[in-house]
Design an enzyme around this catalytic site. Structure first.
Site, PDB file in Angstrom:
ATOM      1  N   LYS A 106       0.825  -1.212   0.000  1.00 44.66           N
ATOM      2  CA  LYS A 106       0.000   0.000   0.000  1.00 44.66           C
ATOM      3  C   LYS A 106       0.851   1.251   0.000  1.00 44.66           C
ATOM      4  O   LYS A 106       0.493   2.256  -0.630  1.00 44.66           O
ATOM      5  CB  LYS A 106      -0.929   0.020   1.214  1.00 44.66           C
ATOM      6  N   LYS A 128     -11.077  -3.821  -3.829  1.00 42.66           N
ATOM      7  CA  LYS A 128     -11.973  -2.680  -3.960  1.00 42.66           C
ATOM      8  C   LYS A 128     -11.284  -1.529  -4.664  1.00 42.66           C
ATOM      9  O   LYS A 128     -11.931  -0.685  -5.276  1.00 42.66           O
ATOM     10  CB  LYS A 128     -12.344  -2.148  -2.562  1.00 42.66           C
ATOM     11  N   LYS A 143      -4.672  -9.859  -6.643  1.00 42.88           N
ATOM     12  CA  LYS A 143      -5.914 -10.059  -5.881  1.00 42.88           C
ATOM     13  C   LYS A 143      -7.034  -9.152  -6.412  1.00 42.88           C
ATOM     14  O   LYS A 143      -6.773  -8.018  -6.802  1.00 42.88           O
ATOM     15  CB  LYS A 143      -5.585  -9.714  -4.420  1.00 42.88           C
TER      16      LYS A 143
HETATM   17  P1  TYM Z   1     -10.676  -6.077   3.845  1.00 39.67           P
HETATM   18  O1  TYM Z   1     -11.735  -5.088   4.148  1.00 39.67           O
HETATM   19  O2  TYM Z   1      -9.621  -5.722   2.863  1.00 39.67           O
HETATM   20  O3  TYM Z   1     -11.329  -7.426   3.367  1.00 39.67           O
HETATM   21  C1  TYM Z   1     -12.352  -8.045   4.132  1.00 39.67           C
HETATM   22  C2  TYM Z   1     -12.227  -9.557   4.040  1.00 39.67           C
HETATM   23  O4  TYM Z   1     -12.347  -9.967   2.672  1.00 39.67           O
HETATM   24  C3  TYM Z   1     -11.236 -10.788   2.338  1.00 39.67           C
HETATM   25  N1  TYM Z   1     -10.889 -10.551   0.935  1.00 39.67           N
HETATM   26  C4  TYM Z   1     -10.685 -11.517   0.048  1.00 39.67           C
HETATM   27  N2  TYM Z   1     -10.743 -12.851   0.143  1.00 39.67           N
HETATM   28  C5  TYM Z   1     -10.494 -13.563  -0.967  1.00 39.67           C
HETATM   29  N3  TYM Z   1     -10.168 -12.997  -2.166  1.00 39.67           N
HETATM   30  C6  TYM Z   1     -10.092 -11.658  -2.302  1.00 39.67           C
HETATM   31  N4  TYM Z   1      -9.791 -11.121  -3.477  1.00 39.67           N
HETATM   32  C7  TYM Z   1     -10.358 -10.848  -1.169  1.00 39.67           C
HETATM   33  N5  TYM Z   1     -10.373  -9.508  -0.962  1.00 39.67           N
HETATM   34  C8  TYM Z   1     -10.692  -9.343   0.340  1.00 39.67           C
HETATM   35  C9  TYM Z   1     -10.119 -10.341   3.267  1.00 39.67           C
HETATM   36  O5  TYM Z   1      -9.132 -11.335   3.400  1.00 39.67           O
HETATM   37  C10 TYM Z   1     -10.875 -10.086   4.538  1.00 39.67           C
HETATM   38  O6  TYM Z   1     -11.083 -11.297   5.245  1.00 39.67           O
HETATM   39  N6  TYM Z   1      -7.566  -5.857   7.719  1.00 39.67           N
HETATM   40  C11 TYM Z   1      -8.807  -6.408   7.282  1.00 39.67           C
HETATM   41  C12 TYM Z   1     -10.000  -5.970   8.102  1.00 39.67           C
HETATM   42  C13 TYM Z   1      -9.862  -6.213   9.574  1.00 39.67           C
HETATM   43  C14 TYM Z   1      -9.978  -7.481  10.212  1.00 39.67           C
HETATM   44  C15 TYM Z   1      -9.833  -7.214  11.589  1.00 39.67           C
HETATM   45  C16 TYM Z   1     -10.168  -8.778   9.727  1.00 39.67           C
HETATM   46  C17 TYM Z   1      -9.656  -5.290  10.540  1.00 39.67           C
HETATM   47  N7  TYM Z   1      -9.646  -5.875  11.756  1.00 39.67           N
HETATM   48  C18 TYM Z   1      -9.883  -8.235  12.528  1.00 39.67           C
HETATM   49  C19 TYM Z   1     -10.221  -9.810  10.689  1.00 39.67           C
HETATM   50  C20 TYM Z   1     -10.076  -9.522  12.067  1.00 39.67           C
HETATM   51  C21 TYM Z   1      -9.071  -5.929   5.855  1.00 39.67           C
HETATM   52  O7  TYM Z   1      -8.532  -4.953   5.409  1.00 39.67           O
HETATM   53  O8  TYM Z   1     -10.016  -6.585   5.198  1.00 39.67           O
END
Ligand code: TYM
Length: 339
Positions: free
Chosen positions: A117, A203, A200
């Protein structure tokens, strides 16, 4: 390995930093819903993580509701799971600060998501983006969560959570925090970009054609799958034939995840099929599975007060678990509370 000395409890979160994608749905939300009823489940819209990069304030509130609507539309039942947004439970930020004092700078420097990032702009990104993983550890450990379902991209952050828990427990000679298990399984762990099977689906990718958004209509979904990049070969006869074919493998894995089956079963159903057969079948399946969810999301978004009410109830329930754990943490650390 799961820590058996703690009651099984699931925590996971999604950032409201843009619309939900098929990656979020298959890699996260669908699996979160599947874990309901098996153990206690707590799901969060992590709005404080979202502001580690600039968010328009009005849009942030709107996206927070939209992510909540996505959870609900996909089957999250607020009477079975706790659903809330992070900023309504101040204990996340408070435990996050304590973990900033436990985590080491060297650990943060190894975080691949930060490197990706920040890119060549590391001097200019927010301090919050750098400290992001310790707030994530606080999200998880504030509930003594034992299981964290995430996509593959979040594995390193959950491993860091274990390192933070272990260092806290060691430094303060306690066993207060559990060793959390990342739950990463099934064909949807890493849904890839439709234009480049080595990246990947996210968003924030440049082109809208590289992702399926949860709000895309049937025509858009069909068009995006039709234009999805593939190699010229048809599907193989066995799943081994997908090795070194990232785009083909991705489409088969998406099909498998949508249909609750395995890539092996998909290949068995379409052995040697050409893209002219497989892509329309995939688009039809995606529309059949996603349209009811996006329609329900739109319906829920028409009544934002109801979403806010659900999040308020969830926040109260979350606070009831989090506050005693934070209080005990303060006691362990020696932070004096005199009232
Ligand atoms: P975020 O918002 O980027 O994504 C949310 C969840 O979606 C999954 N994900 C994917 N899985 C498979 N293929 C993809 N292309 C894909 N894109 C996104 C992510 O792995 C995630 O599970 N840091 C985390 C949010 C967070 C969190 C937490 C998660 C904050 N605190 C505590 C678990 C526990 C994040 O940015 O997710």
């Amino acid at each position: 390995m799961t820590d058996t000395t703690f009651t099984p409890r699931v925590f996971s979160g999604i950032k409201p930093s843009g619309g939900l994608t098929l990656g979020n749905y298959l890699g996260a939300i669908k699996r979160f819903v599947g874990m309901q009823g098996q153990m206690e489940t707590i799901y969060c819209v992590v709005d404080m993580h979202a502001i580690t990069v600039w968010q328009d304030p009005k849009e942030l509130a709107n996206m927070t509701r939209e992510v909540a609507a996505g959870y609900l539309a996909a089957g999250l039942d607020p009477s079975q799971s706790i659903l809330f947004n992070q900023s309504q439970v101040a204990a996340h930020a408070e435990l996050g600060w304590i973990f900033n004092c436990v985590a080491r700078v060297g650990w943060m420097n190894r975080m691949t998501q930060f490197k990706d990032k920040a890119g060549s702009n590391a001097e200019k990104v927010s301090l919050g983006l750098y400290a992001y993983p310790s707030l994530m550890a606080a999200d998880i450990l504030l509930y003594h969560a034992t299981h964290v379902p995430v996509g593959e991209d979040q594995k390193q952050h959950v491993e860091l959570t274990r390192d933070i828990a272990a260092k806290f427990n060691h430094d303060y000679k306690t066993d207060f925090f559990p060793m959390t298990t990342p739950v990463i399984e099934g064909p949807a762990m890493r849904i890839m970009n439709l234009r480049d099977g080595t990246k990947k689906m996210s968003k924030s990718g440049e082109s809208d054609m590289e992702r399926i958004n949860m709000t895309d209509d049937a025509d858009k979904i069909a068009k995006k799958f039709k234009k999805a990049k593939t190699d010229p070969e048809p599907l193989p006869e066995t799943v081994e034939g997908l090795a070194d074919r990232p785009e083909a493998r991705n489409l088969v894995e998406i099909y498998a995840a949508l249909d609750d089956t395995t890539p092996e079963a998909v290949i068995a159903q379409y052995p040697g099929a050409g893209w002219g057969t497989f892509k329309p079948a995939l688009a039809d399946l995606a529309v059949a599975k996603l349209a009811p969810i996006s329609e329900e999301m739109a319906r829920l978004m028409d009544d934002p007060a109801e979403i806010d009410r659900i999040l308020a109830v969830g926040s109260d329930k979350a606070r009831a678990i989090a506050e005693p754990i934070l209080k005990k943490t303060y006691d362990i650390v020696g932070l004096l509370r005199s009232s």
